[in-house]
Enzyme design. Structure first.
Site, PDB file in Angstrom:
ATOM      1  N   LYS A  35      55.102  46.170  85.409  1.00 51.04           N
ATOM      2  CA  LYS A  35      55.487  45.331  84.081  1.00 51.04           C
ATOM      3  C   LYS A  35      54.375  44.272  84.133  1.00 51.04           C
ATOM      4  CE  LYS A  35      59.211  42.906  86.092  1.00 51.04           C
ATOM      5  NZ  LYS A  35      60.666  42.815  86.264  1.00 51.04           N
ATOM      6  N   ARG A 133      72.684  40.016  82.440  1.00 48.58           N
ATOM      7  CA  ARG A 133      71.487  39.777  81.410  1.00 48.58           C
ATOM      8  C   ARG A 133      71.593  41.136  80.884  1.00 48.58           C
ATOM      9  NH1 ARG A 133      65.748  39.448  84.779  1.00 48.58           N
ATOM     10  NH2 ARG A 133      66.176  41.720  85.088  1.00 48.58           N
ATOM     11  N   HIS A 165      70.969  45.520  88.602  1.00 51.73           N
ATOM     12  CA  HIS A 165      70.197  45.142  89.188  1.00 51.73           C
ATOM     13  C   HIS A 165      70.799  43.678  89.848  1.00 51.73           C
ATOM     14  CE1 HIS A 165      65.991  43.156  89.578  1.00 51.73           C
ATOM     15  NE2 HIS A 165      66.217  42.245  88.649  1.00 51.73           N
ATOM     16  N   ARG A 221      63.182  49.662  93.460  1.00 54.67           N
ATOM     17  CA  ARG A 221      62.242  49.235  92.362  1.00 54.67           C
ATOM     18  C   ARG A 221      61.681  48.077  92.959  1.00 54.67           C
ATOM     19  NH1 ARG A 221      67.440  49.266  89.950  1.00 54.67           N
ATOM     20  NH2 ARG A 221      67.082  46.908  89.902  1.00 54.67           N
ATOM     21  N   TYR A 265      42.793  12.467  83.830  1.00 55.36           N
ATOM     22  CA  TYR A 265      43.889  12.141  82.967  1.00 55.36           C
ATOM     23  C   TYR A 265      44.925  11.397  83.468  1.00 55.36           C
ATOM     24  CZ  TYR A 265      41.585  15.067  79.441  1.00 55.36           C
ATOM     25  OH  TYR A 265      40.847  15.467  78.540  1.00 55.36           O
ATOM     26  N   CYS A 312      43.795  19.687  84.319  1.00 51.80           N
ATOM     27  CA  CYS A 312      43.477  19.763  82.934  1.00 51.80           C
ATOM     28  C   CYS A 312      43.291  21.095  82.289  1.00 51.80           C
ATOM     29  CB  CYS A 312      41.990  19.179  82.602  1.00 51.80           C
ATOM     30  SG  CYS A 312      41.873  17.450  83.342  1.00 51.80           S
ATOM     31  N   MET A 313      42.989  21.395  80.942  1.00 54.15           N
ATOM     32  CA  MET A 313      43.075  22.569  80.454  1.00 54.15           C
ATOM     33  C   MET A 313      41.814  23.572  80.978  1.00 54.15           C
ATOM     34  SD  MET A 313      42.489  23.707  76.524  1.00 54.15           S
ATOM     35  CE  MET A 313      43.807  22.615  75.646  1.00 54.15           C
ATOM     36  N   ASP A 314      40.683  22.861  81.187  1.00 53.82           N
ATOM     37  CA  ASP A 314      39.598  23.709  81.774  1.00 53.82           C
ATOM     38  C   ASP A 314      39.114  23.525  83.079  1.00 53.82           C
ATOM     39  OD1 ASP A 314      39.403  24.470  78.768  1.00 53.82           O
ATOM     40  OD2 ASP A 314      38.449  22.519  78.748  1.00 53.82           O
TER      41      ASP A 314
HETATM   42  C1  LIG Z   1      60.823  43.213  87.659  1.00 48.95           C
HETATM   43  C2  LIG Z   1      62.030  44.054  88.256  1.00 48.95           C
HETATM   44  C3  LIG Z   1      61.960  44.675  89.150  1.00 48.95           C
HETATM   45  C4  LIG Z   1      61.003  44.296  90.390  1.00 48.95           C
HETATM   46  O1  LIG Z   1      61.465  43.204  91.006  1.00 48.95           O
HETATM   47  P1  LIG Z   1      60.773  42.648  92.317  1.00 48.95           P
HETATM   48  O2  LIG Z   1      61.610  41.392  92.823  1.00 48.95           O
HETATM   49  O3  LIG Z   1      59.462  42.024  91.840  1.00 48.95           O
HETATM   50  O4  LIG Z   1      60.639  43.734  93.429  1.00 48.95           O
HETATM   51  C5  LIG Z   1      63.113  45.393  89.488  1.00 48.95           C
HETATM   52  N1  LIG Z   1      63.889  45.914  88.675  1.00 48.95           N
HETATM   53  C6  LIG Z   1      64.087  45.176  87.429  1.00 48.95           C
HETATM   54  C7  LIG Z   1      65.128  45.502  86.537  1.00 48.95           C
HETATM   55  C8  LIG Z   1      63.209  44.443  87.055  1.00 48.95           C
HETATM   56  O5  LIG Z   1      62.927  43.726  85.759  1.00 48.95           O
END
Ligand SMILES: *Cc1c(COP(=O)(O)O)cnc(C)c1O
Length: 377
Positions: A35, A133, A165, A221, A265, A312-314
């Protein structure tokens, strides 16, 4: 011409990390999470590298990301888990994407897409075991399971997974991990008693995959660990993972400062003695955290140099001191750390954030190049 600044991503490192993780968690299977443009590493090249190294699953947040994988030629299993009502479920179902349902409304939309397209939808059910969540709260879980069973009986969906999760996987001793896993076990029992026999049950992200073997179930995951970054800094055993991303720029200018001269700055840094500074053509426009001013370091001419004054920005300014350097010289902002250069983890610590955020938000005007070991792909 070497560009002003660029991001290098080593796909050999990604393959090495994926292979290492796959062996670590076997016989559980590995999902590589790609992702957010593969945490800033480039989704399609990373996805191909992950498949080559043996990842049977890819994970993404959104349907758009899943469909981009399909358009890029990926034909393997892809799970996505974040939708809002009215998304393009039809295309996702036709393309064989595994969708996640959090609620009755969501699984109804998915089933409607299956009905329209004539293709049974692959659905995974997510339970909220305490992260608060996404996912069905436990109170709603039995109804979601029952509806999934009914839709499976009707041939509209195929329930391929049940998952959750963790909130504190990077703190293995945190009591919430045990509590969440206990709730997950309850949720699995509800699903099993209802007759669901999903292919995969999964709970672990990178940190849990590494630190909590009991949480591996059928599938883990892994995002951050696949990119070679530490999912639980200070707590992870050395697995030999290799950070895949380097950010490299060239000095735009080198100049002498006199004692008492102040930099950037707000004049938040003043030279105590005569010194030399270099101008790095990167700033928060490239995702360099502004908070890293006066805190982070970069690598120039074989040594670490401090960022002086505000980002800074750049552009930002680094102190070179007595080290010889000239305009055009290479600056490694962060890299794998093997030569002593700062890492994304160092930048995270200097910026009060996590390594995930450093690599995911880096970019802006910088081109990204994919390498394979030493050379361009
Ligand atoms: C992003 C995400 C992961 C991956 O997590 P890591 O800590 O980068 O391994 C696994 N499961 C879900 C639901 C996530 O949103």
């Amino acid at each position: 011409m070497t560009p002003r600044a660029r991001i290098d991503v080593d796909l050999a490192a990604i393959r090495h990390n994926v292979d290492t993780l796959a062996r670590l968690v076997a016989p559980s299977a590995l999902m590589v999470v790609v992702k957010a443009d593969a945490y800033g590493h480039g989704m399609l090249p990373v996805a191909r590298a992950a498949r080559t190294a043996g990842a049977p699953w890819l994970g993404v947040a959104t349907i758009d990301e899943a469909l981009a994988l399909r358009r890029g030629g990926d034909t393997g299993r892809v799970l996505c888990w974040l939708t809002v009502p009215g998304e393009d479920y039809d295309t996702a179902v036709r393309e064989g994407v595994d969708l996640t349902a959090y609620s009755l409304a969501e699984i109804a939309e998915i089933a409607a897409a299956a009905e329209r397209t004539g293709v049974p939808a692959r659905v995974q059910l997510k339970v909220d075991t305490g992260l608060s969540r996404g996912g069905a709260p436990m109170a709603a879980w039995p109804d979601l399971v029952e509806e999934a069973c009914r839709l499976e009986g009707a041939g509209l969906v195929h329930v391929t997974g049940t998952w959750s999760h963790l909130a504190n996987a990077d703190e293995p001793e945190h009591p919430a991990n045990d509590a969440q896993q206990a709730v997950f076990e309850e949720a699995l029992a509800v699903a099993s008693d209802a007759g669901l026999r999903p292919e995969v049950r999964h709970l672990a992200n990178s940190a849990a995959a590494v630190l909590r073997p009991a949480a591996r179930y059928d599938l883990v995951r892994c995002g951050i660990a696949a990119y070679g970054l530490d999912p639980a800094p200070g707590r992870t055993p050395d697995l030999g993972l290799v950070p895949a991303m380097s950010v490299v720029a060239r000095l735009a200018m080198v100049k002498a400062l006199r004692a008492g001269d102040s930099v950037s700055y707000g004049h938040t840094w003043t030279a105590e003695g005569d010194t030399t500074v270099g101008l790095v053509p990167l700033g928060y426009g490239e995702g360099i955290p502004r908070i890293a001013g006066n805190r982070a370091q970069v690598w120039v001419g074989g040594g670490r140099r401090r960022v002086r004054g505000r980002v800074c920005m750049d552009q930002l300014v680094v102190e070179l001191g007595a080290e010889p350097a000239e305009a055009g010289d290479e600056v490694v902002v962060f890299g794998p750390g093997v030569h002593g250069e700062p890492t994304a983890q160092d930048w995270a610590e200097a910026s009060d954030t996590i390594n995930y955020e450093i690599v995911t938000r880096i970019g802006g005007r910088m081109p990204r190049r994919h390498l394979d070991g030493g050379g361009p792909t």
